[in-house]
Scaffold this motif. Structure first.
Motif, PDB file in Angstrom:
ATOM      1  N   TRP A   1       0.915  -1.073  -0.072  1.00  0.00           N
ATOM      2  CA  TRP A   1      -0.075  -0.247   0.026  1.00  0.00           C
ATOM      3  C   TRP A   1       0.902   1.281   0.065  1.00  0.00           C
ATOM      4  O   TRP A   1       0.587   2.285  -0.778  1.00  0.00           O
ATOM      5  CB  TRP A   1      -0.970   0.183   1.059  1.00  0.00           C
ATOM      6  N   VAL A   2       1.989   1.251   0.865  1.00  0.00           N
ATOM      7  CA  VAL A   2       2.791   2.522   0.963  1.00  0.00           C
ATOM      8  C   VAL A   2       3.454   2.605  -0.533  1.00  0.00           C
ATOM      9  O   VAL A   2       3.702   3.740  -0.821  1.00  0.00           O
ATOM     10  CB  VAL A   2       3.933   2.152   1.798  1.00  0.00           C
ATOM     11  N   LEU A   3       3.776   1.677  -1.200  1.00  0.00           N
ATOM     12  CA  LEU A   3       4.379   1.603  -2.478  1.00  0.00           C
ATOM     13  C   LEU A   3       3.334   2.353  -3.549  1.00  0.00           C
ATOM     14  O   LEU A   3       3.607   3.081  -4.254  1.00  0.00           O
ATOM     15  CB  LEU A   3       4.701   0.294  -2.996  1.00  0.00           C
ATOM     16  N   VAL A   4       2.164   1.969  -3.432  1.00  0.00           N
ATOM     17  CA  VAL A   4       0.856   2.378  -4.222  1.00  0.00           C
ATOM     18  C   VAL A   4       1.022   4.036  -3.978  1.00  0.00           C
ATOM     19  O   VAL A   4       1.041   4.964  -4.998  1.00  0.00           O
ATOM     20  CB  VAL A   4      -0.377   1.759  -3.970  1.00  0.00           C
ATOM     21  N   VAL A   5       1.118   4.272  -2.720  1.00  0.00           N
ATOM     22  CA  VAL A   5       0.988   5.837  -2.406  1.00  0.00           C
ATOM     23  C   VAL A   5       2.160   6.437  -2.768  1.00  0.00           C
ATOM     24  O   VAL A   5       2.158   7.571  -3.439  1.00  0.00           O
ATOM     25  CB  VAL A   5       0.740   6.053  -0.873  1.00  0.00           C
ATOM     26  N   SER A   6       3.310   5.851  -2.715  1.00  0.00           N
ATOM     27  CA  SER A   6       4.573   6.376  -3.315  1.00  0.00           C
ATOM     28  C   SER A   6       4.757   6.697  -4.604  1.00  0.00           C
ATOM     29  O   SER A   6       5.369   7.570  -5.245  1.00  0.00           O
ATOM     30  CB  SER A   6       5.826   5.856  -2.496  1.00  0.00           C
ATOM     31  N   ARG A   7       4.084   5.783  -5.498  1.00  0.00           N
ATOM     32  CA  ARG A   7       4.403   5.941  -6.966  1.00  0.00           C
ATOM     33  C   ARG A   7       3.079   6.905  -7.539  1.00  0.00           C
ATOM     34  O   ARG A   7       2.982   6.824  -8.852  1.00  0.00           O
ATOM     35  CB  ARG A   7       3.962   4.650  -7.408  1.00  0.00           C
ATOM     36  N   GLN A   8       2.270   7.436  -6.910  1.00  0.00           N
ATOM     37  CA  GLN A   8       1.176   8.155  -7.314  1.00  0.00           C
ATOM     38  C   GLN A   8       1.825   9.422  -7.645  1.00  0.00           C
ATOM     39  O   GLN A   8       2.846   9.960  -7.194  1.00  0.00           O
ATOM     40  CB  GLN A   8       0.264   8.655  -6.512  1.00  0.00           C
ATOM     41  N   GLU A   9       1.387  10.058  -9.038  1.00  0.00           N
ATOM     42  CA  GLU A   9       1.883  11.086  -9.754  1.00  0.00           C
ATOM     43  C   GLU A   9       1.691  12.468  -8.733  1.00  0.00           C
ATOM     44  O   GLU A   9       2.990  13.139  -8.306  1.00  0.00           O
ATOM     45  CB  GLU A   9       1.392  11.616 -10.781  1.00  0.00           C
ATOM     46  N   ASN A  10       0.549  12.479  -7.850  1.00  0.00           N
ATOM     47  CA  ASN A  10       0.290  13.395  -7.076  1.00  0.00           C
ATOM     48  C   ASN A  10       0.134  12.793  -5.478  1.00  0.00           C
ATOM     49  O   ASN A  10      -0.909  12.019  -5.525  1.00  0.00           O
ATOM     50  CB  ASN A  10      -0.793  14.175  -7.192  1.00  0.00           C
ATOM     51  N   ILE A  11       1.151  12.826  -4.697  1.00  0.00           N
ATOM     52  CA  ILE A  11       1.053  12.017  -3.519  1.00  0.00           C
ATOM     53  C   ILE A  11      -0.148  12.581  -2.626  1.00  0.00           C
ATOM     54  O   ILE A  11      -0.231  14.043  -2.496  1.00  0.00           O
ATOM     55  CB  ILE A  11       2.248  12.307  -2.727  1.00  0.00           C
ATOM     56  N   ASN A  12      -0.940  11.852  -2.266  1.00  0.00           N
ATOM     57  CA  ASN A  12      -2.058  12.129  -1.582  1.00  0.00           C
ATOM     58  C   ASN A  12      -1.756  12.686  -0.073  1.00  0.00           C
ATOM     59  O   ASN A  12      -1.284  11.628   0.657  1.00  0.00           O
ATOM     60  CB  ASN A  12      -3.081  11.177  -1.496  1.00  0.00           C
ATOM     61  N   ARG A  13      -1.862  13.657   0.518  1.00  0.00           N
ATOM     62  CA  ARG A  13      -1.534  14.216   1.932  1.00  0.00           C
ATOM     63  C   ARG A  13      -2.157  13.101   2.895  1.00  0.00           C
ATOM     64  O   ARG A  13      -1.725  12.954   4.230  1.00  0.00           O
ATOM     65  CB  ARG A  13      -1.860  15.674   1.887  1.00  0.00           C
ATOM     66  N   GLY A  14      -3.517  12.843   2.747  1.00  0.00           N
ATOM     67  CA  GLY A  14      -4.118  12.129   3.555  1.00  0.00           C
ATOM     68  C   GLY A  14      -3.746  10.699   3.698  1.00  0.00           C
ATOM     69  O   GLY A  14      -3.484  10.313   4.954  1.00  0.00           O
ATOM     70  N   ALA A  15      -3.497  10.178   2.725  1.00  0.00           N
ATOM     71  CA  ALA A  15      -2.611   8.676   2.808  1.00  0.00           C
ATOM     72  C   ALA A  15      -1.463   8.688   3.543  1.00  0.00           C
ATOM     73  O   ALA A  15      -1.182   8.049   4.228  1.00  0.00           O
ATOM     74  CB  ALA A  15      -2.688   8.350   1.262  1.00  0.00           C
ATOM     75  N   VAL A  16      -0.563   9.961   3.554  1.00  0.00           N
ATOM     76  CA  VAL A  16       0.653  10.052   4.018  1.00  0.00           C
ATOM     77  C   VAL A  16       0.523  10.345   5.560  1.00  0.00           C
ATOM     78  O   VAL A  16       1.164   9.652   6.300  1.00  0.00           O
ATOM     79  CB  VAL A  16       1.261  11.197   3.410  1.00  0.00           C
ATOM     80  N   ALA A  17      -0.452  10.875   6.000  1.00  0.00           N
ATOM     81  CA  ALA A  17      -0.791  11.274   7.400  1.00  0.00           C
ATOM     82  C   ALA A  17      -1.139   9.951   8.024  1.00  0.00           C
ATOM     83  O   ALA A  17      -0.657   9.730   9.030  1.00  0.00           O
ATOM     84  CB  ALA A  17      -2.102  12.151   7.424  1.00  0.00           C
TER      85      ALA A  17
END
Length: 140
Positions: free
Chosen positions: A71-87
């Motif tokens: 899941w963290v890989l999916v978040v890190s590979r997004q063109e626009n990183i989602n702040r909520g997911a990172v939180a």
């Protein structure tokens, strides 16, 4: 003006990416967490006696860490990183670090001395990862 569709993301355009530290921290998290998760799954029978953590704990932890790393890989590979997911990632990292130290403090896993040292070490690494991710998020 930012549309509501993009309110929680950071654009990846521009000469110098403002999210490079965050992407680095997320990828490092993927590598370390993924390796840990796979290690718990593949080496559980060896680690059982060495760390003293029962197989009934290692297998679910290994599955969780592997899925979490993906899941963290999916978040890190997004063109626009989602702040909520990172939180959420940062919060889970802090919770994992605190839970690990607490588990050792109350001897919840009845681990060996080496096992307890490993759990505390992991907690420190995960806490550092969360701090680095927080710094990266603040720079965006």
């Amino acid at each position: 003006m930012m549309s509501s569709q993009n309110a929680g993301t950071v654009p990846a355009t521009g000469a110098a990416r403002s999210d490079s530290l965050l992407r680095f921290a997320l990828v490092a998290d993927v590598i370390l967490t993924g390796a840990n998760g796979i290690g718990y799954l593949v080496l559980a029978t060896v680690l059982d006696s060495f760390l003293g953590v029962p197989l009934s704990v290692q297998y679910p932890v290994g599955v969780f860490l592997t899925v979490y790393a993906l899941w963290v890989l999916v978040v890190s590979r997004q063109e626009n990183i989602n702040r909520g997911a990172v939180a959420v990632i940062i919060t889970l990292n802090v919770a994992w670090a605190v839970a690990g130290v607490a588990a050792v403090a109350v001897d919840a896993l009845t681990a060996t001395g080496i096992g307890n040292g490993w759990i505390v070490f992991q907690g420190l690494v995960v806490a550092a990862m969360g701090a680095l991710q927080y710094m990266g998020l603040r720079r965006m």
